[in-house]
Motif scaffolding. Structure first.
Motif, mmCIF file in Angstrom:
data_model
loop_
_atom_site.group_PDB
_atom_site.id
_atom_site.type_symbol
_atom_site.label_atom_id
_atom_site.label_comp_id
_atom_site.label_asym_id
_atom_site.label_seq_id
_atom_site.Cartn_x
_atom_site.Cartn_y
_atom_site.Cartn_z
ATOM 1 N N LEU A 16 36.742 49.261 35.648
ATOM 2 C CA LEU A 16 37.058 48.451 36.825
ATOM 3 C C LEU A 16 38.408 47.738 36.699
ATOM 4 O O LEU A 16 38.749 46.892 37.531
ATOM 5 C CB LEU A 16 35.969 47.401 37.050
ATOM 6 N N LYS A 17 39.170 48.069 35.677
ATOM 7 C CA LYS A 17 40.409 47.348 35.393
ATOM 8 C C LYS A 17 41.356 47.322 36.581
ATOM 9 O O LYS A 17 41.884 46.266 36.943
ATOM 10 C CB LYS A 17 41.106 47.985 34.191
ATOM 11 N N SER A 18 41.579 48.436 37.235
ATOM 12 C CA SER A 18 42.533 48.474 38.354
ATOM 13 C C SER A 18 42.037 47.639 39.533
ATOM 14 O O SER A 18 42.821 46.957 40.189
ATOM 15 C CB SER A 18 42.791 49.919 38.788
ATOM 16 N N VAL A 19 40.737 47.646 39.783
ATOM 17 C CA VAL A 19 40.170 46.851 40.875
ATOM 18 C C VAL A 19 40.315 45.366 40.563
ATOM 19 O O VAL A 19 40.742 44.576 41.418
ATOM 20 C CB VAL A 19 38.677 47.216 41.091
ATOM 21 N N ILE A 20 39.974 44.985 39.329
ATOM 22 C CA ILE A 20 40.060 43.584 38.920
ATOM 23 C C ILE A 20 41.517 43.110 38.949
ATOM 24 O O ILE A 20 41.820 42.022 39.450
ATOM 25 C CB ILE A 20 39.435 43.391 37.524
ATOM 26 N N ALA A 21 42.431 43.928 38.449
ATOM 27 C CA ALA A 21 43.848 43.564 38.440
ATOM 28 C C ALA A 21 44.361 43.373 39.866
ATOM 29 O O ALA A 21 45.126 42.431 40.144
ATOM 30 C CB ALA A 21 44.659 44.638 37.726
ATOM 31 N N GLU A 22 43.962 44.239 40.791
ATOM 32 C CA GLU A 22 44.401 44.118 42.179
ATOM 33 C C GLU A 22 43.858 42.842 42.814
ATOM 34 O O GLU A 22 44.582 42.150 43.536
ATOM 35 C CB GLU A 22 43.959 45.349 42.976
ATOM 36 N N GLU A 23 42.598 42.511 42.541
ATOM 37 C CA GLU A 23 42.013 41.292 43.104
ATOM 38 C C GLU A 23 42.710 40.049 42.561
ATOM 39 O O GLU A 23 42.972 39.102 43.304
ATOM 40 C CB GLU A 23 40.512 41.248 42.823
ATOM 41 N N LEU A 24 43.028 40.054 41.275
ATOM 42 C CA LEU A 24 43.749 38.912 40.698
ATOM 43 C C LEU A 24 45.156 38.815 41.280
ATOM 44 O O LEU A 24 45.653 37.722 41.535
ATOM 45 C CB LEU A 24 43.804 39.033 39.174
ATOM 46 N N LYS A 25 45.781 39.961 41.526
ATOM 47 C CA LYS A 25 47.118 39.988 42.108
ATOM 48 C C LYS A 25 47.103 39.450 43.542
ATOM 49 O O LYS A 25 48.054 38.825 43.983
ATOM 50 C CB LYS A 25 47.656 41.415 42.078
ATOM 51 N N GLN A 26 46.009 39.686 44.252
ATOM 52 C CA GLN A 26 45.882 39.205 45.627
ATOM 53 C C GLN A 26 45.649 37.700 45.692
ATOM 54 O O GLN A 26 45.706 37.114 46.757
ATOM 55 C CB GLN A 26 44.734 39.926 46.342
ATOM 56 N N GLY A 27 45.346 37.072 44.554
ATOM 57 C CA GLY A 27 45.207 35.627 44.530
ATOM 58 C C GLY A 27 43.799 35.120 44.286
ATOM 59 O O GLY A 27 43.577 33.920 44.271
ATOM 60 N N ASN A 29 40.721 33.928 42.156
ATOM 61 C CA ASN A 29 40.677 33.377 40.811
ATOM 62 C C ASN A 29 39.675 34.153 39.955
ATOM 63 O O ASN A 29 38.860 34.920 40.467
ATOM 64 C CB ASN A 29 40.403 31.869 40.808
ATOM 65 N N ARG A 30 39.765 33.953 38.673
ATOM 66 C CA ARG A 30 38.971 34.751 37.736
ATOM 67 C C ARG A 30 37.467 34.588 37.935
ATOM 68 O O ARG A 30 36.716 35.547 37.819
ATOM 69 C CB ARG A 30 39.334 34.378 36.301
ATOM 70 N N SER A 31 37.046 33.371 38.221
ATOM 71 C CA SER A 31 35.601 33.149 38.359
ATOM 72 C C SER A 31 35.040 33.886 39.567
ATOM 73 O O SER A 31 33.925 34.423 39.503
ATOM 74 C CB SER A 31 35.283 31.657 38.436
ATOM 75 N N ASP A 32 35.807 33.944 40.669
ATOM 76 C CA ASP A 32 35.342 34.692 41.838
ATOM 77 C C ASP A 32 35.272 36.188 41.554
ATOM 78 O O ASP A 32 34.323 36.866 41.953
ATOM 79 C CB ASP A 32 36.252 34.439 43.041
ATOM 80 N N VAL A 33 36.266 36.707 40.868
ATOM 81 C CA VAL A 33 36.270 38.133 40.518
ATOM 82 C C VAL A 33 35.109 38.433 39.576
ATOM 83 O O VAL A 33 34.410 39.442 39.728
ATOM 84 C CB VAL A 33 37.620 38.539 39.879
ATOM 85 N N PHE A 34 34.878 37.533 38.616
ATOM 86 C CA PHE A 34 33.766 37.738 37.682
ATOM 87 C C PHE A 34 32.426 37.749 38.408
ATOM 88 O O PHE A 34 31.587 38.619 38.163
ATOM 89 C CB PHE A 34 33.769 36.646 36.608
ATOM 90 N N GLN A 35 32.215 36.799 39.320
ATOM 91 C CA GLN A 35 30.953 36.749 40.054
ATOM 92 C C GLN A 35 30.745 38.004 40.887
ATOM 93 O O GLN A 35 29.625 38.507 41.000
ATOM 94 C CB GLN A 35 30.905 35.512 40.946
ATOM 95 N N LYS A 36 31.822 38.516 41.452
ATOM 96 C CA LYS A 36 31.715 39.725 42.278
ATOM 97 C C LYS A 36 31.281 40.934 41.453
ATOM 98 O O LYS A 36 30.485 41.754 41.910
ATOM 99 C CB LYS A 36 33.063 39.997 42.949
ATOM 100 N N HIS A 37 31.763 41.044 40.237
ATOM 101 C CA HIS A 37 31.508 42.229 39.407
ATOM 102 C C HIS A 37 30.533 41.966 38.257
ATOM 103 O O HIS A 37 30.385 42.818 37.378
ATOM 104 C CB HIS A 37 32.830 42.747 38.836
ATOM 105 N N HIS A 38 29.876 40.822 38.259
ATOM 106 C CA HIS A 38 29.011 40.444 37.136
ATOM 107 C C HIS A 38 27.896 41.456 36.885
ATOM 108 O O HIS A 38 27.631 41.828 35.731
ATOM 109 C CB HIS A 38 28.409 39.056 37.375
ATOM 110 N N ASP A 39 27.233 41.917 37.936
ATOM 111 C CA ASP A 39 26.126 42.861 37.752
ATOM 112 C C ASP A 39 26.597 44.181 37.151
ATOM 113 O O ASP A 39 25.887 44.791 36.350
ATOM 114 C CB ASP A 39 25.415 43.116 39.086
ATOM 115 N N SER A 44 29.520 38.189 29.516
ATOM 116 C CA SER A 44 29.674 36.758 29.778
ATOM 117 C C SER A 44 31.051 36.490 30.396
ATOM 118 O O SER A 44 31.970 37.311 30.306
ATOM 119 C CB SER A 44 29.533 35.966 28.479
ATOM 120 N N TYR A 45 31.168 35.312 31.007
ATOM 121 C CA TYR A 45 32.449 34.938 31.618
ATOM 122 C C TYR A 45 33.539 34.790 30.554
ATOM 123 O O TYR A 45 34.683 35.198 30.776
ATOM 124 C CB TYR A 45 32.303 33.631 32.411
#
Length: 119
Positions: A16-27, A29-39, A44-45
């Motif tokens: 999921l690296k490219s998806v996560i990197a794009e979401e972080l680039k869009q602004g 924050n890490r906790s929101d991206v983590f919650q989205k992909h946690h399952d 752990s965070y």
């Protein structure tokens, strides 16, 4: 849920690296991206943030927290950087202890009030 084999969380993160990197680039924050992909990630965070630093930001895992705190991670922090105030070294006041005080001062301290106070 069966326990993960060693390294499987990293494999899922890298998938999921490219998806996560794009979401972080869009602004986001890490906790929101983590919650989205946690399952999907099943980690752990703290492990997620280590993987973000290592695989997306390209930072070594041995960078101190002080250096990381100077790097803003959200859009809000990028807008208003604040220098942390320096702490001053504690220096105690000198203690002036006179083991044999002036007898006149002792007599004054122990003398009754002169009666100028109203009861």
């Amino acid at each position: 849920m069966t326990p993960n084999k060693k390294g499987m969380a990293r494999v899922r993160f890298l998938a999921l690296k490219s998806v996560i990197a794009e979401e972080l680039k869009q602004g986001y924050n890490r906790s929101d991206v983590f919650q989205k992909h946690h399952d999907t990630l099943q980690m752990s965070y703290s492990q997620f943030t280590r993987h973000v630093r290592k695989f997306i930001l390209g930072l070594s895992s041995q960078i101190s927290q002080k250096e990381l705190s100077s790097t803003p991670s959200t859009a809000f922090e990028k807008q208003s950087p604040k220098a942390s105030p320096k702490r001053h070294v504690f220096s105690p006041r000198p203690l002036n202890l006179n083991p044999s005080p002036d007898p006149e001062l002792i007599a004054y301290w122990l003398s009754p009030a002169d009666g100028s106070e109203k009861l």
